[in-house]
Design an enzyme around this catalytic site. Structure first.
Site, PDB file in Angstrom:
ATOM      1  N   LYS A 181       4.347  -3.588   5.269  1.00  0.00           N
ATOM      2  CA  LYS A 181       4.230  -4.546   3.162  1.00  0.00           C
ATOM      3  C   LYS A 181       5.964  -4.244   2.659  1.00  0.00           C
ATOM      4  O   LYS A 181       6.314  -2.732   3.047  1.00  0.00           O
ATOM      5  CB  LYS A 181       3.664  -4.129   1.979  1.00  0.00           C
ATOM      6  N   SER A 217      -2.677  -6.686  -3.530  1.00  0.00           N
ATOM      7  CA  SER A 217      -0.902  -6.823  -4.096  1.00  0.00           C
ATOM      8  C   SER A 217      -0.384  -7.315  -1.843  1.00  0.00           C
ATOM      9  O   SER A 217       0.033  -7.842  -1.674  1.00  0.00           O
ATOM     10  CB  SER A 217      -0.383  -6.149  -4.330  1.00  0.00           C
ATOM     11  N   SER A 244      -5.736  -3.367  -2.639  1.00  0.00           N
ATOM     12  CA  SER A 244      -4.480  -4.245  -2.314  1.00  0.00           C
ATOM     13  C   SER A 244      -3.817  -4.369  -0.547  1.00  0.00           C
ATOM     14  O   SER A 244      -3.884  -4.571  -0.072  1.00  0.00           O
ATOM     15  CB  SER A 244      -3.352  -4.204  -2.462  1.00  0.00           C
TER      16      SER A 244
HETATM   17  N1  GLN Z   1      -5.462  -5.282  -8.210  1.00  0.00           N
HETATM   18  C1  GLN Z   1      -5.390  -3.896  -8.243  1.00  0.00           C
HETATM   19  C2  GLN Z   1      -3.537  -4.549  -9.702  1.00  0.00           C
HETATM   20  O1  GLN Z   1      -2.890  -4.940 -10.026  1.00  0.00           O
HETATM   21  C3  GLN Z   1      -4.801  -2.995  -7.336  1.00  0.00           C
HETATM   22  C4  GLN Z   1      -3.396  -3.071  -6.763  1.00  0.00           C
HETATM   23  C5  GLN Z   1      -2.438  -2.083  -5.645  1.00  0.00           C
HETATM   24  O2  GLN Z   1      -3.586  -1.140  -4.999  1.00  0.00           O
HETATM   25  N2  GLN Z   1      -1.623  -2.196  -5.414  1.00  0.00           N
HETATM   26  O3  GLN Z   1      -3.300  -2.787  -9.756  1.00  0.00           O
END
Ligand code: GLN
Length: 475
Positions: free
Chosen positions: A63, A138, A162
């Site tokens: 990532k 994400s 994410s």
């Molecule tokens: N969807 C969550 C957020 O927007 C988690 C994102 C993540 O785990 N990086 O913060």
């Protein structure tokens, strides 16, 4: 003939060990798959064509929040466009030491803020099961790459879901490790008390293997600890004696789609048949206060972490007539809407006069969530829920409604706030799209999660190859 859609990381390693293929050749095979399918998926933001001379093993994707020496790292943001780290993140260095070759950097919501990759400054990724749908976020780029055979495995980062949620939406296995087991040194920071790096793979055993490569204390990250026990590659086909707790609050959560609920319930029934003792546990605060607590703590930490992007230290600069104007213009131009929203929320929650009412209160709620998970896990070995309340949704469906997007993480966030490990394993299809089972364990409970996940994976026989790509098999 190597079929990257079917090949597990373990099988790939065996091919290299038997010298049936060299690391460079295998890398080339994956680059070929990427050339064929990345245009429609936008899973990779960039690829790496050269293989280190001392590579001894198989490829991997990261990532784009993981710093890689000499390879651009953007965190999905314009504000880091062109930024080339001069050092490797600890996890990247550990993968190199294990002989892995870096295939490329995968797409992410900007600074890992989002649940669909639609917040990436470089356009959304697409779900390999249905190109009109999101791969989750994400870490949607890593999940889409693994699901479509563009990498045998990948690393993601998980702040509130994410790794787990994209794994669920793409039919992969994803582990969010216990907080403090995997070094964050060199990972672009979002919310430091929540961020964890972890593996994404097509099989539970691959996930365990990759976890064993990246986990363990790092003197450069003071929050890390040595694992209390070695990582075990899971085996077995029974769940005798495993106590599985189902939060009784699940029944009332109307956000859970019927198709997701029935795949989940069938899986729990199967767990019972395999010998598990299934009972009810109580997480009264988690699903009511988890999201609001997270959306104070995470933006508060993000607003502080993102202060470093000032046009001086990293990435592009927009000039101004004064220093202040330069910083303002750089940040206005470089950040997209979601980081700006979170910076505003976070600085507000931390400001004098509001601190106690918002940030302080959220921290107290977080302590209660830690306690209620500890209580539940004193009676059960694992807690099971669906990973995501829904299957993959259509691109554009939630992007105009931040609260709807935030709600995607209803089920993944509470255990993240509690610092606990969570494994998402595919457990069936709903409307032809993958459904994920989330298994939560106590601190350092990864081995138990891998074992339970592996047994269920074998018994379920889920085919991780997206249906629309199955016709290409053997072609
Ligand atoms: N969807 C969550 C957020 O927007 C988690 C994102 C993540 O785990 N990086 O913060």
């Amino acid at each position: 003939m190597i079929d990257t859609l079917r090949l597990s990381a373990e099988e790939a390693i065996a091919l290299v060990e038997r010298k049936e293929v060299t690391p460079a050749e295998l890398h080339g095979v994956y680059l070929g798959a990427i050339a064929e399918r990345n245009d429609e998926l936008n899973a990779y933001l960039r690829t790496v064509d050269t293989v280190d001379a001392d590579a001894t093993s198989i490829p991997i994707a990261f990532k784009d929040v993981i710093s890689t020496r000499g390879v651009e790292t953007t965190a999905g943001s314009r504000i880091l466009e062109g930024y080339v780290p001069v050092f490797d993140a600890t996890v990247a260095a550990r993968c190199k030491t294990a002989g892995l070759t870096l295939l490329g950097k995968t797409n992410t919501d900007e600074f890992a803020m989002g649940s669909s990759t639609e917040n990436s400054a470089y356009g959304p990724s697409h779900n390999p099961w249905d190109l009109e749908r999101v791969p989750g976020g994400s870490g949607g780029g890593s999940a889409a790459a693994v699901a479509a055979g563009l990498a045998p495995w990948a690393l993601g980062s998980d702040t509130g879901g994410s790794i787990k949620q994209p794994a669920a939406l793409c039919g992969n296995v994803g582990l969010r490790p216990t907080y403090g087991t995997v070094p964050r040194y060199g990972a672009v920071a979002f919310a430091s008390s929540l961020d964890q790096i972890g593996p994404v793979a097509r099989r539970v055993r691959d996930c365990a293997l990759l976890y064993s490569i990246i986990a363990g204390r790092d003197p450069r990250d003071a929050t890390t600890v040595e694992l209390p026990a070695a990582v075990e590659l899971p085996e077995g086909d029974r769940l005798d004696g495993v106590r599985i707790g189902l939060p009784k609050q699940l029944d009332e959560l109307t956000a859970i789609e019927p198709g997701v609920r029935s795949a989940f319930e069938r899986t729990i029934e199967l767990a019972r048949e395999l010998g598990a003792e299934v009972g009810e546990c109580d997480l009264p605060l988690s699903f009511e206060y988890g999201l609001p607590c997270y959306y104070l703590v995470a933006p508060a930490e993000a607003s502080s972490n993102l202060a470093r992007y000032d046009g001086v230290r990293y990435g592009p600069r927009v000039e101004g007539s004064t220093y202040r104007e330069m910083v303002e213009r750089t940040r206005d131009h470089g950040f997209g809407d979601e980081p700006k929203r979170r910076i505003m929320l976070g600085t507000y929650a931390l400001s004098a006069g509001y601190y106690d009412a918002f940030y302080g209160q959220a921290q107290r709620v977080r302590t209660l969530l830690i306690r209620e998970h500890r209580d539940a896990l004193s009676r059960f070995d694992v807690i099971a829920t669906p990973t995501s309340p829904t299957v993959a949704f259509r691109i554009g469906d939630k992007s105009a409604d931040p609260l709807a997007m935030y709600a995607c993480d209803l089920l993944t966030i509470p255990s993240c706030l509690a610092g606990l490990p969570g494994l998402s394993v595919p457990c069936g299809l709903s409307d032809g799209l993958p459904v994920g089972l989330q298994l939560i364990g106590p601190q350092f409970g990864e081995n138990a999660l891998f074992r339970a996940g592996h047994v269920l994976e074998q018994a379920l026989g889920f085919d991780p190859v997206p249906i629309r790509l199955r016709s290409e098999e053997g072609a």
